[in-house]
Design an enzyme around this catalytic site. Structure first.
Site, PDB file in Angstrom:
ATOM      1  CG  HIS A 163      -2.073   0.859   1.275  1.00  0.00           C
ATOM      2  ND1 HIS A 163      -2.445   1.668   0.248  1.00  0.00           N
ATOM      3  CD2 HIS A 163      -2.950   1.139   2.299  1.00  0.00           C
ATOM      4  CE1 HIS A 163      -3.495   2.407   0.600  1.00  0.00           C
ATOM      5  NE2 HIS A 163      -3.819   2.103   1.847  1.00  0.00           N
ATOM      6  CG  HIS A 203      -4.457   0.468  -8.248  1.00  0.00           C
ATOM      7  ND1 HIS A 203      -5.757   0.369  -7.830  1.00  0.00           N
ATOM      8  CD2 HIS A 203      -3.877   1.432  -7.499  1.00  0.00           C
ATOM      9  CE1 HIS A 203      -5.949   1.245  -6.855  1.00  0.00           C
ATOM     10  NE2 HIS A 203      -4.828   1.899  -6.642  1.00  0.00           N
ATOM     11  CG  ASP A 242       2.699   4.551  -3.733  1.00  0.00           C
ATOM     12  OD1 ASP A 242       2.489   5.671  -3.238  1.00  0.00           O
ATOM     13  OD2 ASP A 242       2.212   3.504  -3.286  1.00  0.00           O
TER      14      ASP A 242
END
Ligand SMILES: CC(=O)SCCNC(=O)CCNC(=O)[C@H](O)C(C)(C)COP(=O)(O)OP(=O)(O)OC[C@H]1O[C@@H](n2cnc3c(N)ncnc32)[C@H](O)[C@@H]1OP(=O)(O)O
Ligand SMILES: O=C([O-])CC(=O)C(=O)O
Length: 376
Positions: free
Chosen positions: A222, A261, A312
């Site tokens: 995450h 994802h 990210d």
């Protein structure tokens, strides 16, 4: 912690776990809106203060509301003595995400939520104070100084950079931080938000909810992926080297951090935005390695696996170019996502029922407790 490949289990993928008015990635996971506003639109035309106000207070602020909100947030940046003392006890070896978790928890002890009518003020306080918590600790353990966290500087991200670098950031860096905080602010039922909602559903206090969310965000699958992505890209000194190494990693079934994802299928809409800013920062610092390496990894991952960078991946190079130590990357995510977390806590409380799904039992049939001397 190792390179944790998917360990099995369906992960509740594709199932609805409830309703929200706060945010959607669309029915097919192709876009991202906060209360109906496209994240690209917000990242272009709004600030993080406006985005935080939108998420927490339910509407985009008008000028008077924005001025008052900025004033409120900026006045809430100071740390209580008990929080400072606690932070000073945390060793340098601690992970900064653990510092955020402890900081939130101790704040709940010294100025806790005693009544749900305080929830919005508590949420605003958390938005204001997280940069102070992490920078106070970081400067104390790395330089032995007790920094002043109170400041009038415009911007939550600018406040963070000001404390970290000991001077006000450039306009470019302040803007990139602001955009970054907008992109990370909210993402419906992701793991950390859902964790917070589960805690809220027991009618627990807001600091317990956020402390639990921080724990969930910390993991490399995450929020921790922005740090892991940095560790990945900084290994290579050229695009060619990176491309070959990624090919080998894929052949040996390793997880490439910052890619893939759970709900997007073709692209993460936040990626193109942060990638543009990362490119601008690369130009500013004269980078000829990190940004090209990142682009080479992106291309190889798409060509080989049809996997795309998530929010990210390009955050890693962008933060690095602004002189932010890698270990502080995920705490920045907290500074932003606290808006989404606390808005979800409030939404959960509006129409609460304790979250308690069933489990499909796969253990042994009912059996008797035998005498101890007969056990294996
Ligand atoms: C802001 C955020 O939190 S975004 C997420 C940040 N996390 C990461 O970047 C960590 C790396 N990525 C991952 O671990 C995953 O893609 C997750 C956790 C984000 C999503 O997990 P899932 O929904 O279980 O992935 P999904 O079911 O789409 O995976 C499909 C296949 O692609 C593979 N895959 C998915 N992501 C990656 C990756 N980053 N690298 C290599 N292979 C991958 C899976 O192993 C799976 O292969 P399999 O069918 O052979 O088992
Ligand atoms: O939604 C998710 O699973 C993870 C994510 O991108 C986020 O929390 O921003």
């Amino acid at each position: 912690m190792g390179n944790t490949k998917k360990a099995g289990g369906a992960g509740l993928r594709g199932q609805s776990a409830g309703e929200t008015k706060l945010c959607t990635v669309g029915k097919i996971g192709a876009g991202l809106t906060y209360r109906g506003y496209d994240v690209d639109d917000l990242a272009t035309h709004a600030t993080f203060y406006e985005t935080a106000y939108l998420i927490l207070h339910g509407k985009l602020p008008n000028q008077t509301e924005l001025d008052a909100y900025k004033k409120k947030i900026n006045a809430l940046r100071g740390l209580p003595e008990a929080v400072k003392k606690t932070l000073e006890l945390i060793p340098r070896t601690a992970h900064p995400m653990d510092v955020m978790r402890t900081g939130c928890s101790i704040l709940g002890n010294v100025e806790g939520e005693t009544d749900f009518s305080q929830q919005l003020d508590k949420a605003d306080r958390l938005v204001a104070i997280f940069p102070s918590i992490i920078c106070y600790w970081y400067k104390f353990v790395t330089e032995g100084v007790r920094i002043e966290t109170a400041s009038d500087i415009d911007g939550v991200g600018a406040h963070f950079l000001e404390m970290l670098h000991g001077k006000a950031p450039s306009e470019l860096h302040a803007r990139v931080m602001d955009v970054s905080l907008i992109l990370y602010a909210e993402h419906e039922f992701n793991a950390s938000t859902f964790t917070g909602r589960v805690v809220a559903s027991t009618l627990s206090d807001i600091h317990s909810c956020v402390t639990a969310s921080i724990g969930a965000l910390r993991g490399p699958l995450h929020g921790g992926a922005n740090e892991a992505a940095m560790a990945l890209i900084e290994q290579w000194s050229s695009a060619e080297e990176a491309e070959a190494a990624i090919g080998e990693m894929l052949r040996t079934k390793q997880l490439i951090m910052g890619f893939g994802h759970a709900v997007y299928t073709e692209r993460d809409p936040r990626n193109a935005i942060i990638k543009r800013w990362s490119e601008k920062l690369a130009e500013e610092v004269g980078d000829t390695v990190l940004y090209p390496v990142s682009c080479a990894v992106e291309k190889k991952m798409w060509d080989e696996k049809k996997l795309f960078p998530n929010a990210d991946f390009f955050h890693a190079s962008a933060y690095h170019f602004m002189g932010i130590p890698t270990e502080l990357f995920t705490p920045i995510f907290v500074m932003s996502r606290v808006t989404g977390w606390t808005a979800h806590v409030m939404e959960q409380r509006e129409n609460n029922r304790i979250i308690r799904p069933n489990a499909d039992y796969t253990g042994p049939d009912t059996r008797k407790v035998g005498p101890i001397e007969e056990r294996d």
